[in-house]
Design a protein around this motif. Sequence first.
Motif, PDB file in Angstrom:
ATOM      1  N   TRP A  95      44.478  44.927  58.684  1.00 43.37           N
ATOM      2  CA  TRP A  95      45.512  45.779  59.446  1.00 43.37           C
ATOM      3  C   TRP A  95      45.368  47.179  58.966  1.00 43.37           C
ATOM      4  CZ3 TRP A  95      49.291  48.834  58.126  1.00 43.37           C
ATOM      5  CH2 TRP A  95      50.557  48.966  59.277  1.00 43.37           C
ATOM      6  N   ARG A  96      45.330  48.199  60.083  1.00 40.27           N
ATOM      7  CA  ARG A  96      45.549  49.625  59.791  1.00 40.27           C
ATOM      8  C   ARG A  96      46.529  50.241  60.414  1.00 40.27           C
ATOM      9  NH1 ARG A  96      39.137  50.229  60.617  1.00 40.27           N
ATOM     10  NH2 ARG A  96      38.300  49.631  58.609  1.00 40.27           N
ATOM     11  N   GLY A  97      47.133  51.073  59.535  1.00 39.60           N
ATOM     12  CA  GLY A  97      48.442  51.759  60.083  1.00 39.60           C
ATOM     13  C   GLY A  97      48.958  52.783  59.311  1.00 39.60           C
ATOM     14  N   THR A  98      49.981  53.495  59.334  1.00 36.14           N
ATOM     15  CA  THR A  98      50.851  54.183  58.408  1.00 36.14           C
ATOM     16  C   THR A  98      51.413  53.432  57.251  1.00 36.14           C
ATOM     17  OG1 THR A  98      52.619  54.175  59.521  1.00 36.14           O
ATOM     18  CG2 THR A  98      51.084  55.868  59.965  1.00 36.14           C
ATOM     19  N   ALA A  99      51.475  54.053  56.085  1.00 35.10           N
ATOM     20  CA  ALA A  99      52.338  53.524  54.645  1.00 35.10           C
ATOM     21  C   ALA A  99      53.654  52.957  55.304  1.00 35.10           C
ATOM     22  CB  ALA A  99      52.181  54.385  53.693  1.00 35.10           C
ATOM     23  N   ALA A 100      54.432  53.948  55.916  1.00 36.51           N
ATOM     24  CA  ALA A 100      55.886  53.544  56.578  1.00 36.51           C
ATOM     25  C   ALA A 100      55.627  52.422  57.457  1.00 36.51           C
ATOM     26  CB  ALA A 100      56.279  54.824  57.495  1.00 36.51           C
ATOM     27  N   GLU A 101      54.847  52.095  58.356  1.00 44.15           N
ATOM     28  CA  GLU A 101      54.597  50.870  59.009  1.00 44.15           C
ATOM     29  C   GLU A 101      54.230  49.672  58.244  1.00 44.15           C
ATOM     30  OE1 GLU A 101      52.956  52.663  63.326  1.00 44.15           O
ATOM     31  OE2 GLU A 101      51.508  52.281  61.769  1.00 44.15           O
ATOM     32  N   LEU A 102      53.467  49.753  57.370  1.00 45.56           N
ATOM     33  CA  LEU A 102      53.257  48.588  56.346  1.00 45.56           C
ATOM     34  C   LEU A 102      54.786  48.221  55.618  1.00 45.56           C
ATOM     35  CD1 LEU A 102      51.142  46.680  55.295  1.00 45.56           C
ATOM     36  CD2 LEU A 102      50.589  48.426  53.419  1.00 45.56           C
ATOM     37  N   ALA A 103      55.335  49.177  55.254  1.00 49.82           N
ATOM     38  CA  ALA A 103      56.547  48.953  54.454  1.00 49.82           C
ATOM     39  C   ALA A 103      57.389  47.677  55.027  1.00 49.82           C
ATOM     40  CB  ALA A 103      57.374  50.340  54.065  1.00 49.82           C
ATOM     41  N   GLY A 104      57.486  47.798  56.554  1.00 51.08           N
ATOM     42  CA  GLY A 104      58.336  46.792  57.317  1.00 51.08           C
ATOM     43  C   GLY A 104      57.750  45.502  57.420  1.00 51.08           C
ATOM     44  N   ARG A 105      56.260  45.222  56.999  1.00 47.40           N
ATOM     45  CA  ARG A 105      55.641  44.133  56.749  1.00 47.40           C
ATOM     46  C   ARG A 105      55.686  43.370  55.485  1.00 47.40           C
ATOM     47  NH1 ARG A 105      54.204  47.507  60.749  1.00 47.40           N
ATOM     48  NH2 ARG A 105      53.394  46.791  62.870  1.00 47.40           N
ATOM     49  N   GLY A 106      56.565  42.542  55.299  1.00 51.11           N
ATOM     50  CA  GLY A 106      56.819  41.956  54.046  1.00 51.11           C
ATOM     51  C   GLY A 106      56.668  40.785  53.799  1.00 51.11           C
ATOM     52  N   MET A 107      56.159  39.871  54.765  1.00 54.56           N
ATOM     53  CA  MET A 107      56.142  38.386  54.616  1.00 54.56           C
ATOM     54  C   MET A 107      54.746  38.041  55.052  1.00 54.56           C
ATOM     55  SD  MET A 107      60.056  36.898  55.489  1.00 54.56           S
ATOM     56  CE  MET A 107      60.022  37.977  56.861  1.00 54.56           C
ATOM     57  N   LEU A 108      54.396  37.171  54.687  1.00 52.27           N
ATOM     58  CA  LEU A 108      53.019  36.306  55.359  1.00 52.27           C
ATOM     59  C   LEU A 108      53.455  34.927  55.422  1.00 52.27           C
ATOM     60  CD1 LEU A 108      49.246  37.308  54.488  1.00 52.27           C
ATOM     61  CD2 LEU A 108      50.177  34.973  54.493  1.00 52.27           C
ATOM     62  N   GLY A 109      52.951  34.183  56.454  1.00 51.79           N
ATOM     63  CA  GLY A 109      53.230  32.691  56.853  1.00 51.79           C
ATOM     64  C   GLY A 109      51.780  32.265  56.906  1.00 51.79           C
ATOM     65  N   ILE A 110      51.689  31.100  56.450  1.00 51.56           N
ATOM     66  CA  ILE A 110      50.402  29.993  56.691  1.00 51.56           C
ATOM     67  C   ILE A 110      51.046  28.593  57.234  1.00 51.56           C
ATOM     68  CG2 ILE A 110      48.848  28.819  55.410  1.00 51.56           C
ATOM     69  CD1 ILE A 110      48.647  31.036  53.159  1.00 51.56           C
ATOM     70  N   TYR A 111      50.337  28.430  58.247  1.00 50.90           N
ATOM     71  CA  TYR A 111      50.906  27.184  58.884  1.00 50.90           C
ATOM     72  C   TYR A 111      49.547  26.321  59.461  1.00 50.90           C
ATOM     73  CZ  TYR A 111      50.061  30.202  62.934  1.00 50.90           C
ATOM     74  OH  TYR A 111      49.628  31.212  63.978  1.00 50.90           O
TER      75      TYR A 111
END
Length: 239
Positions: free
Chosen positions: A171-187
């Motif tokens: 995933w590539r983007g700005t640091a501010a955008e990454l700050a809003g992605r705080g969970m990872l799900g495995i299913y």
Amino acid sequence: MRQDFLAAGTKAGYENLFKHCGFGVPDLSRALWSAGDSLTMIVEDHLRPFMRQGTKPPTARDMHLHLLPWPQEELLNLGNIEVEMRVTLSYFVEPNPGIAERGIKGRYRYESHGLRFDVSRPNEDRDQFRQRINKRARDEEEGGYQGGGSDPNWLLGTQTRHRGSLHSDIWRGTAAELAGRGMLGIYPALGWWKTLVKQQRYDDTVRYSLVVSIKTQQTDIDLYAAVETLIEAQVAVLV
């Protein structure tokens, strides 16, 4: 390799590159040193993909949510500085015991099970994230998932990265955008442990390895120290 196999910087172009060359060349220097602008989280865990209740057909059972310990305040302070997050999910599958006699028929006949990962999006709380993952898992199992709806910042996306049993994407983007992605799900995803009921493997447990890393351009903000402080504070509270 890029010159020969990366005709265009599109998802299809990177799919062709990875198909021929794998996920890149090992970088010895990065393996031997650490820096404040690069972080890696390693998880070794297990889950039960399926379960069966009574005489009903087996259904999906476990879904794991991992909180990504990224320092939100520091990432927001970095603003538009470009960052990269790489996620790699690895696990073993068991071949269908009848493959030698019948051959491979259908998409889900070879592997015992599949695992998938997804990352939350900005303004998406835990319940919304869980509901979105559940819907995607149901759509894929029922053959109704046609792609789309994926975060465009991923290099490969869900259509390509979930082939085989080693899934990796960037995933590539700005640091501010990454700050809003705080969970990872495995299913879990469909496999013969679920469909081949007579084998009675629907209650088996599987292990997986998860590696999530972020790196930024060289900055004066020490992301490693910020995460270390956050983790130490959480441990102190638990104790």
